[in-house]
Each structure stands twice: as C-alpha cells, then as structure tokens.
Enzyme design. Structure first.
Site, PDB file in Angstrom:
ATOM      1  N   HIS A   1       0.813  -1.215   0.000  1.00  0.00           N
ATOM      2  CA  HIS A   1       0.000   0.000   0.000  1.00  0.00           C
ATOM      3  C   HIS A   1       0.850   1.270   0.000  1.00  0.00           C
ATOM      4  O   HIS A   1       0.338   2.359  -0.292  1.00  0.00           O
ATOM      5  CB  HIS A   1      -0.930   0.004   1.229  1.00  0.00           C
ATOM      6  CG  HIS A   1      -2.282   0.594   0.946  1.00  0.00           C
ATOM      7  ND1 HIS A   1      -2.454   1.712   0.158  1.00  0.00           N
ATOM      8  CD2 HIS A   1      -3.517   0.229   1.359  1.00  0.00           C
ATOM      9  CE1 HIS A   1      -3.743   1.995   0.094  1.00  0.00           C
ATOM     10  NE2 HIS A   1      -4.411   1.118   0.812  1.00  0.00           N
ATOM     11  N   ARG A   2       2.124   1.159   0.292  1.00  0.00           N
ATOM     12  CA  ARG A   2       2.984   2.335   0.213  1.00  0.00           C
ATOM     13  C   ARG A   2       3.176   2.786  -1.234  1.00  0.00           C
ATOM     14  O   ARG A   2       3.349   3.984  -1.501  1.00  0.00           O
ATOM     15  CB  ARG A   2       4.350   2.044   0.834  1.00  0.00           C
ATOM     16  CG  ARG A   2       4.323   1.709   2.315  1.00  0.00           C
ATOM     17  CD  ARG A   2       5.688   1.278   2.795  1.00  0.00           C
ATOM     18  NE  ARG A   2       6.162   0.090   2.086  1.00  0.00           N
ATOM     19  CZ  ARG A   2       7.363  -0.459   2.289  1.00  0.00           C
ATOM     20  NH1 ARG A   2       8.194   0.068   3.182  1.00  0.00           N
ATOM     21  NH2 ARG A   2       7.728  -1.531   1.612  1.00  0.00           N
TER      22      ARG A   2
END
Length: 429
Positions: free
Chosen positions: A402-403
């Site tokens: 998700h980064r």
C-alpha cells in the site's frame, strides 16, 4: 607470475561467503572461463570462473568453509611457471588452511575425601518409662481433663491411645505430654514407594537444523509482513478462452505451453497497460520500471526461490515457456545465479496444481505486487449476457504494497489482467 584467487563478493550485504565445493584439484590445468568452484549465497550457488589460463597450485580453503569476502582462497600459477614461485606465495600466507583440531572435553571427577570415622556416640539414655496404668477396657468411658483434651487436639493425639494415670484412668496433662514424648521417639512409619508408572507416550520429535536458505526465506518474509502494509484484491476469472488458446498453441508448437506460462505472460503485459503499478517502494523515492520483469515462485527441494524472467512483455509465448522451464530446472539443482534472483516488480505464485482454491501470498520485497493463483475447476458462472452456465474458473488474489499502490490502482491492474485473460489472443500479438 603466481597470483591469489580471492573470495568473491556474491551479495551486496554479505561480509563473508561459504565455499560450497571446489571443482578443481591442486596441479590441475585450467583455461579461461573454467569453473573453479561454487560459492553459496542465501538463495543460489554462484560459480567462480578462471579469469585466465592457469595451473591450480594450492587450495587454501576447504569445501564447506566460510571465509571473509576478499580473503585468499587459492593460489594459481601461470602455465609453465616454476612451482617454487607459487610455493613461496603459499609460505607467505602461512600455508593452506587445515581444519582446526577438535578440542576434547575431559570430564574431571572431583577428589572425594573419605569421611573421618565418627567416634561412636554414647547411646542415649532410655526415657523413663511411664508407670503402667490399669488397662482400659473397650467401651469404657474415657475420663480426661479439659486441659488434656485441648493439648491432645493440638498435638494430634487420640485420647483412645493415651493411658490415663489419674483416678479411674483419667487422662491428665502429664499423660498427654508423656504420650507426645513417646510419639516423638518412635520412627515415622515407612511410606510405601509409589508404584512407578509408565510415562505418558509422547510423539517423537526430530530436530532439523535450519538451512541458510530457510533462514533467509524466514527473514525476508517476516520483514515483508512487518514493513510492507499489505492489502488484497481478488477476482474470479473464466479461463475458458485461455484454455482454448493453449490447446491451439500446443497443437502447433514444438514446446508445450502451460496455463501458468500464459498467466505469467498476461501478468507482464498488464504491467505495460497499467505502468503506474510497475513500481517498487524505496525510502527516498518510487522506482518505476519500463520493462516487465516477473518473478516466478518455485518450490525447490532446497526451499522457496523466485527467479526473475526479464522482459516478459517482449518474449514470445514459447520462448517464455522455455525460460520458465529452464529456471525451474536449475532452481531444483541449486544452479541459479544471484543476479537471476534480484529485481522484478511482480511475482506469480501458483498453487493451483495442489487443488488450492485461493490464497493470499506475502510480498517478495522490494516488489510491490504478488499474484496468488488458485486452482482451475468447473464452477457456476454467469456470463456477460446474464446466462447461468458452468465454466472453468480460477481465483486470483493480488497482494499489494500500500505504500506504492493504492486500492484503485490495484483494481485497475487486476482489471487489465482480467481483460487479457478474457481475450488471450492479445498474449500472442
């Protein structure tokens, strides 16, 4: 002139390396490019090649020995050179390394001094006998003073066992004290030893030491779960068109193509269609890749490895199938090169052959995506026209970092993947 062969740096973050084995012997002549030995990394065996024609004079490090990167591991001489030159070089180094002698642990018993003979002790004077009292008959009433009854209770004595010396065999304080003294002089009754019982059966435990590869896998996956915030998206896809294309390809091609080969191709092309997903995260910047380098998870006998297939979008389907077959074979033999295990932005992990319907895989750092492929089997399916039928489908779960990739972007990537699988002729164009 004689020269040193030094331990190569096979991994950027390793200060030492393990010499797996030598492929040459002292006195052997070698040519440029000859494999001299192999060095083990966390995930592969890296071959050491001769840079020029030479003669192996001395092997300084034995098989299975770990040595610092840059340390001498062998002495080579030029063809026709006087062996004394190489021998002098060995002498400067202190000679070939030999296994250190094992240290034998010797158990030394402590000196035991014989105990001093004890001087015989004088026998203890017998306790004065309590004057015999008239025998109390069974059923007789027991007379005792209140103080005697209280003391007997405190001392744990039964009044029935205490002869009374008072009038009418009355038990007094003196009788209770005497009974207590007699009880103290008597040896404690022997307690029978408990009957040994068989220990409860326990399952036999075999302790298997961790291999370096197993430790590396554990370390990387644990770090991935701790550092990369995973999120998961799942799609169920109709594989009917893909299976039909595979049948046509295999009917015409010399090399057979598997469903997994086609899925790897689709995964790589989908990255080209959604280039924003072809990225990996670093602390300072986002890395976006032009090509589609896709790793393939391989469960070898040595452990899990993920060799990377470079430029998947440019390979024909049969060439891709050959490349995947090659790395799978060499992974089982432990012959992958370190460079083949580095890079890539996506991994394909397929457990469909084991009958697994669906699963979620852990990201392979520093990659941002991994596709978990489930088994293909007939399931109820509603087609685009709304008609219910039975289709061969599989479930694909994508794990994203998700980064680097947000939910909507991950969904767009899966959408592009689904479109390629629905119209697989695009995989051949």
């Amino acid at each position: 002139m004689a020269f040193l062969l030094r331990m190569p740096g096979v991994s950027a973050d390793a200060d030492t390396a393990l010499l797996d084995h030598w492929a040459v012997s002292p006195g052997e002549k070698v040519s440029e490019g000859t494999v001299l030995g192999t060095v083990e990394t966390d995930k592969a065996l890296v071959e050491i090649e001769a840079d020029a024609d030479a003669v192996v004079h001395t092997l300084l490090v034995a098989d299975g020995t770990r040595a610092p990167v840059g340390d001498p591991i062998a002495v080579l001489s030029e063809p026709g050179e006087d062996p004394a030159v190489a021998a002098g070089l060995v002498a400067q180094l202190g000679g070939a390394s030999e296994p250190e002698p094992s240290v034998e642990t010797i158990a030394v018993a402590e000196d035991m001094q014989a105990p001093d003979p004890e001087t015989p002790k004088a026998p203890a004077a017998p306790a004065p006998e309590t004057p015999a009292a008239p025998a109390r008959r069974a059923g007789d009433r027991i007379f005792s003073s209140p103080l005697a009854r209280r003391l007997a209770k405190e001392y744990g004595l039964e009044l029935d066992d205490i002869p009374g010396t008072g009038p009418a065999n009355r038990i007094t304080k003196k009788d209770v004290e005497a009974a207590r003294a007699r009880a103290a002089q008597q040896p404690a009754p022997a307690v029978p030893a408990p009957t040994p019982t068989a220990p409860a059966p326990t399952a036999e435990v075999t302790r298997i030491p961790h291999t370096r590869l197993r430790r590396a896998i554990a370390s990387r996956l644990q770090a991935s779960k701790q550092n990369a915030p995973h999120f998961y998206l799942t799609r169920e896809l109709d594989l009917g068109p893909l299976l039909a294309l595979r049948a046509e390809v295999n009917a015409a091609a010399e090399r057979r193509v598997s469903v997994n080969d086609l899925l790897v191709k689709a995964a790589g092309l989908a990255l080209q269609r959604v280039p924003e997903a072809n990225v990996s995260w670093s602390d300072d910047e986002m890395l976006q890749y032009a090509g589609s380098d896709v790793a393939v998870a391989v469960a070898s006998e040595r452990g899990l490895v993920t060799p990377v297939i470079r430029g998947v979008e440019q390979l024909g389907i049969t060439a891709l199938a050959a490349a995947i077959s090659d790395v799978v074979t060499r992974a089982g033999e432990g012959r992958l090169q370190q460079r083949e295990l580095e890079g890539g932005s996506l991994t394909v992990s397929n457990l469909g052959m084991f009958g697994i319907d669906d699963f979620a895989a852990i990201l392979n750092p520093p990659q941002s995506t991994i596709l978990a492929i489930g088994t293909a089997k007939p399931r109820p399916w509603v087609d685009e026209s709304g008609q219910l039928s039975v289709a061969t489908t599989c479930r694909i779960t994508a794990s994203f970092d998700h980064r680097a990739i947000d939910g909507a972007l991950g969904a767009q990537y899966l959408q592009a993947l689904a479109a390629l699988i629905a119209h697989p002729i695009q995989l051949l164009i």
